[in-house]
Motif scaffolding. Sequence first.
Motif: not given
Length: 370
Positions: A42, A203-204, A206-211, A214-215
């Motif tokens: 992430s 926010a970026a 957190v998004c990298a961690w949550l998804f 998928d990424l």
Amino acid sequence: MSTPGRTRRVPIWDNARAACILLVVLGHAIQRLTYDSDIAQSIYYLIYAFHMPAFALISGYFSRSDPPSRRRMVRILTDIVLPYVIFDGLWTLAKLVVEGRIDPNLTQPSWTLWFLLALAIFRLVLPYLALLRMPLLWTLVVSISVGYLPNVDSTLSLSRTLGLLPFFTLGWWLHQHGFLDRHRLLERRRTSLRLAAGAALVAAGVCAWLFVDDLRTMGLGRWLFYEEDYADLGGTQWWAGGIRLLLMAAALVLSVAFFVLMPRREYRWTAIGRATMYVYLLHSFALYPLRESGILRGLDPTWLWLPLVAVLSVAITAALASTPVRRIFRPLVEPRPGWLFADPGLVGSEGSRRDPTGSRRPQTATTAGS
């Protein structure tokens, strides 16, 4: 008070370059950890989402678009091209000693050297771009279009260079139009703006961690390199260029947030930003044994080893920017071979040395404290 006729350093740019080069070292240091750790992956995505676009922005801001003088043409050779040749040769020798193979090829940059070629090409094409109406739009079209062309690849770092060209051009455009000075963006920032910038980066992350899964499945890391064409990345649809456009928009937002958070005053670590070429060219040799030995694989627990690798990255960055290291490696990083040129006087003196990514503004500006 500034000395008349001389340029004055503006600390925010040295601070930003110091932070950028630390992100370069950290990104390379944790790369092996990403195989076994989602949090490392992430952080890796977050770093690569904007750190090289931010570096290209800074380089463009300090570049000139007027027809180059003979001295500036020589500077491209001595500050960019010669270090590239020297360090590519050193990498060839390192691979021969460590891996027992040798494959010298100056058209295929070794590891981190691609950005030197990108800088040289940026500087060469900028005077022509400046002649166009809407140069930013044209470079954006070029960046998105080359992803559809399989014959534009890593040869001479062309794919990455054209991919990042809009960021370099934007940096030049901002200075050319006095945008930052006109809006006083280099001075004190509002608290609300700093909070928004911090929120964007968080926010970026957190998004990298949550998804992250998928990424990883979509191969985001390869998309962020700007190196392969869309078909090789799995983007066979006609709208694949839209993915690059979205990633570039995200890179711009994160880069702006990064610059907003940069301190405006000078600190002890600010000096690192004046020696980024040393860190950039030498850190890969410091990390090479760690990456290739497998030491950074399977480290557990991550919460312990990841901070240790981060601290190691800071130490490597500070050490390589130190005065003793610069004194030792100056002939390699900043060669001044007067014998190579018909007019040796064009090479410049010891006091005229300057990092090719830029560290001064062409005119004096007033900045407020952070």
